[in-house]
Design a protein around this motif. Structure first.
Motif, PDB file in Angstrom:
ATOM      1  N   UNK A 313       0.959  -1.115  -0.022  1.00  0.00           N
ATOM      2  CA  UNK A 313      -0.012   0.082  -0.070  1.00  0.00           C
ATOM      3  C   UNK A 313       1.069   1.148   0.159  1.00  0.00           C
ATOM      4  N   UNK A 314       0.367   2.337  -0.587  1.00  0.00           N
ATOM      5  CA  UNK A 314       1.077   3.671  -0.737  1.00  0.00           C
ATOM      6  C   UNK A 314       0.211   4.569   0.066  1.00  0.00           C
ATOM      7  N   UNK A 315       0.762   4.998   1.179  1.00  0.00           N
ATOM      8  CA  UNK A 315       0.140   5.877   2.211  1.00  0.00           C
ATOM      9  C   UNK A 315       0.565   7.342   2.266  1.00  0.00           C
ATOM     10  N   UNK A 316      -0.471   8.106   1.937  1.00  0.00           N
ATOM     11  CA  UNK A 316      -0.266   9.605   1.849  1.00  0.00           C
ATOM     12  C   UNK A 316      -0.328  10.071   3.341  1.00  0.00           C
ATOM     13  N   UNK A 317       0.948  10.618   3.571  1.00  0.00           N
ATOM     14  CA  UNK A 317       1.151  11.351   4.864  1.00  0.00           C
ATOM     15  C   UNK A 317       0.652  12.576   5.120  1.00  0.00           C
ATOM     16  N   UNK A 318       0.253  13.103   4.061  1.00  0.00           N
ATOM     17  CA  UNK A 318      -0.204  14.714   4.316  1.00  0.00           C
ATOM     18  C   UNK A 318      -1.118  15.086   5.299  1.00  0.00           C
ATOM     19  N   UNK A 319      -2.164  13.998   5.537  1.00  0.00           N
ATOM     20  CA  UNK A 319      -3.405  14.465   6.295  1.00  0.00           C
ATOM     21  C   UNK A 319      -2.708  14.521   7.862  1.00  0.00           C
ATOM     22  N   UNK A 320      -1.468  13.839   8.074  1.00  0.00           N
ATOM     23  CA  UNK A 320      -0.872  13.951   9.411  1.00  0.00           C
ATOM     24  C   UNK A 320       0.143  14.914   9.482  1.00  0.00           C
ATOM     25  N   UNK A 321       0.361  15.788   8.534  1.00  0.00           N
ATOM     26  CA  UNK A 321       1.287  16.817   8.771  1.00  0.00           C
ATOM     27  C   UNK A 321       2.671  16.626   8.521  1.00  0.00           C
ATOM     28  N   UNK A 322       3.169  15.285   8.088  1.00  0.00           N
ATOM     29  CA  UNK A 322       4.511  15.045   7.774  1.00  0.00           C
ATOM     30  C   UNK A 322       4.761  14.562   6.405  1.00  0.00           C
ATOM     31  N   UNK A 323       6.075  14.560   6.035  1.00  0.00           N
ATOM     32  CA  UNK A 323       6.091  14.004   4.586  1.00  0.00           C
ATOM     33  C   UNK A 323       6.527  12.718   4.797  1.00  0.00           C
ATOM     34  N   UNK A 324       6.535  12.050   3.571  1.00  0.00           N
ATOM     35  CA  UNK A 324       7.030  10.742   3.667  1.00  0.00           C
ATOM     36  C   UNK A 324       8.517  10.198   4.001  1.00  0.00           C
ATOM     37  N   UNK A 325       9.579  11.192   3.738  1.00  0.00           N
ATOM     38  CA  UNK A 325      10.802  11.187   4.250  1.00  0.00           C
ATOM     39  C   UNK A 325      10.858  11.180   6.125  1.00  0.00           C
ATOM     40  N   UNK A 326       9.878  12.118   6.505  1.00  0.00           N
ATOM     41  CA  UNK A 326       9.869  12.411   8.141  1.00  0.00           C
ATOM     42  C   UNK A 326       9.263  11.008   8.406  1.00  0.00           C
ATOM     43  N   UNK A 327       8.379  10.487   7.810  1.00  0.00           N
ATOM     44  CA  UNK A 327       7.646   9.409   8.465  1.00  0.00           C
ATOM     45  C   UNK A 327       8.800   8.198   8.585  1.00  0.00           C
ATOM     46  N   UNK A 328       9.189   8.217   7.241  1.00  0.00           N
ATOM     47  CA  UNK A 328      10.445   6.965   7.178  1.00  0.00           C
ATOM     48  C   UNK A 328      11.271   6.946   8.377  1.00  0.00           C
ATOM     49  N   UNK A 329      11.864   8.281   8.552  1.00  0.00           N
ATOM     50  CA  UNK A 329      12.843   8.566   9.652  1.00  0.00           C
ATOM     51  C   UNK A 329      12.624   8.050  10.769  1.00  0.00           C
ATOM     52  N   UNK A 330      11.332   8.484  11.248  1.00  0.00           N
ATOM     53  CA  UNK A 330      10.801   8.279  12.799  1.00  0.00           C
ATOM     54  C   UNK A 330      10.351   6.851  12.830  1.00  0.00           C
ATOM     55  N   UNK A 331       9.954   6.365  11.662  1.00  0.00           N
ATOM     56  CA  UNK A 331       9.663   4.799  12.126  1.00  0.00           C
ATOM     57  C   UNK A 331      11.238   3.953  12.059  1.00  0.00           C
ATOM     58  N   UNK A 332      12.119   4.506  11.250  1.00  0.00           N
ATOM     59  CA  UNK A 332      13.474   3.811  11.382  1.00  0.00           C
ATOM     60  C   UNK A 332      14.041   4.036  13.016  1.00  0.00           C
ATOM     61  N   UNK A 333      13.635   5.088  13.542  1.00  0.00           N
ATOM     62  CA  UNK A 333      14.094   5.334  15.000  1.00  0.00           C
ATOM     63  C   UNK A 333      13.575   4.124  15.929  1.00  0.00           C
ATOM     64  N   UNK A 334      12.501   3.612  15.526  1.00  0.00           N
ATOM     65  CA  UNK A 334      11.738   2.837  16.336  1.00  0.00           C
ATOM     66  C   UNK A 334      11.957   1.237  16.017  1.00  0.00           C
ATOM     67  N   UNK A 335      12.712   1.218  14.799  1.00  0.00           N
ATOM     68  CA  UNK A 335      12.977  -0.331  14.376  1.00  0.00           C
ATOM     69  C   UNK A 335      11.976  -0.513  13.207  1.00  0.00           C
ATOM     70  N   UNK A 336      11.231   0.170  12.440  1.00  0.00           N
ATOM     71  CA  UNK A 336      10.381  -0.203  11.405  1.00  0.00           C
ATOM     72  C   UNK A 336      11.047   0.251  10.146  1.00  0.00           C
ATOM     73  N   UNK A 337      11.373  -0.387   9.263  1.00  0.00           N
ATOM     74  CA  UNK A 337      11.769  -0.099   7.850  1.00  0.00           C
ATOM     75  C   UNK A 337      10.755  -0.037   6.913  1.00  0.00           C
TER      76      UNK A 337
END
Ligand SMILES: *Cc1c(COP(=O)(O)O)cnc(C)c1O
Length: 411
Positions: A313-337
């Motif tokens: 699935x491709x999730x559009x992060x716009x509704x949460x006020x973050x970019x795809x890169x920001x989401x990728x980075x915060x998820x990486x911090x907790x161990x989700x790739x």
């Protein structure tokens, strides 16, 4: 791996570190999976020592009696798995497989229809920076802005207008089933060759969870390392009349010697995919993706096309006020790739796009079920809305460790 430890402790330690990362991380990159230990053992074998340019029974090197048996087994099993008339199991990876097909069936400058990259297509489907876009005249079709889906009537319009020599159907980031039969009808109407690239969904097709293009299409390429869960590599399947050209396109056209250790591992992966439990796996991959997508939508995320029929699935992060890169980075911090992804008609740049692509092939291999997938969606949401709060992220990291302990990877 005691020899490696003795010879090269640095690499040994890095492999251990990566094994630890895989064991205690949640892998949601849609193109990744975990092979079996059997597949890895075939890869790490003496077969890597051999040169075998040519094909079974027609090699340019001696000493290929055993290699011939290995390659023939990979061919026979692949034919059984996908029901194809001919297969070349030598492509080193997906991009070289596609290159070999173009080389075999097109002239430079020939026109090909392919799905646009930021609408879910692949680099090797005609992107201007890729060899495909440089050497061939790709015309791209798109998904619809409203539905996020490919409209086959629009594809037909483009085909009638452009009269391509080949129509390519396939994707890296599209969560809906393709209408293979309709693609074939349109191609027949304009006299085009049909090529499907099923790299992402090959495992779901092999596991009989979604429809196959093999009965309809002239040529079908796929990587072997995504949902199909084999070694890194690819195969080219085709109808009998294309066999000779395809084989010549790959060798000597595109590649030199095949990687026989990888081809052995492909054979092992095909054997695994022929077992009934792989069909259960394929169905579970889709169930998990639908559970995850459903929960994310419930939590206010927009999924392109409104859901999924496959593993991604491709999730559009716009509704949460973050970019795809920001989401990728915060998820990486907790161990989700995950992998950041453009969304169709994205107004942001490819290095920092609006979306994130998620897939369930890997977590399903380690035994995650629908409830676990819903929990993962909830963890994603809490991380994304945390604004980087360290206490929240530390708690989420623990939740993930517990989930991973519940489903050990190489137990
Ligand atoms: C992954 C992928 C490829 C390329 O595979 P590589 O092995 O990375 O070269 C080709 N086509 C599609 C549709 C893919 O998703």
């Amino acid at each position: 791996m005691s020899s490696l430890l003795n010879t090269d402790p640095t690499i040994f330690k890095l492999i251990e570190k990566e094994a630890e990362r895989q064991e205690f991380g949640i892998e949601l990159i849609a193109s990744e999976n975990y092979t079996s230990k059997a597949v890895m053992e075939a890869m790490g074998s003496v077969l890597t020592n051999k040169y075998s340019e040519g094909y079974v029974g027609k090699r340019y090197y001696g000493g290929n009696e055993v290699i011939d048996e290995v390659e023939q087994l990979a061919i026979d099993r692949c034919k059984e798995l996908f029901g194809c008339e001919h297969v070349n199991v030598q492509p080193l990876s997906g991009s070289p497989a596609n290159a070999a097909v173009y080389l075999a069936l097109l002239q430079p400058g020939d026109k090909v229809l392919g799905l646009k990259l930021d609408h879910g297509g692949h680099l090797s489907h005609g992107h201007p920076v890729n060899f495909s876009g440089i050497l061939y005249n790709f015309v791209q079709y798109e998904v619809e802005k409203e539905s996020g889906r490919i409209d086959m009537e629009k594809v037909r319009e483009v085909a009638l207008r452009e009269k391509p020599k080949m129509i390519l159907a396939g994707f890296s980031a599209y969560s809906r089933n393709l209408d293979w039969k309709r693609f074939k009808e349109i191609a027949d109407e304009v006299g085009a060759i049909t090529m499907a690239d099923i790299s992402h969904v090959a495992g779901l097709i092999a596991g009989k969870a979604i429809d196959s293009p093999v009965p309809y299409f002239d040529v079908v390429t796929t990587t072997t390392h995504k949902t199909l869960r084999g070694p890194r590599g690819a195969v080219i399947m085709c109808k009998a009349p294309f066999a000779k050209a395809i084989d010549r396109g790959l060798f000597p056209g595109m590649q030199g010697g095949p990687h026989d250790h990888i081809n052995a591992a492909k054979a092992t992966a095909f054997l695994e995919a022929l077992r009934p439990d792989f069909q259960v796996y394929a169905k579970n991959v889709i169930k998990n993706a639908q559970a995850m997508a459903g929960e994310l939508m419930r939590l206010g995320y927009k999924i392109i096309s409104g859901g999924t029929d496959n593993h991604l699935m491709v999730v559009d992060m716009t509704s949460k006020g973050v970019s795809g890169k920001e989401a990728e980075v915060v998820l990486e911090k907790i161990g989700i790739s995950t992998s950041r992804s453009t969304i169709p008609f994205d107004t942001r740049k490819p290095m920092d796009p609006s979306g994130v692509r998620l897939g369930t092939a890997a977590i399903t291999t380690r035994g995650f079920d629908e409830a676990d997938s819903v929990q993962v969606a909830s963890i994603i949401d809490r991380a994304v809305v945390s604004k980087g709060d360290e206490t929240v992220l530390a708690a989420l990291r623990e939740e993930i460790t517990a989930l991973c302990r519940k489903h050990p990877l190489y137990a």
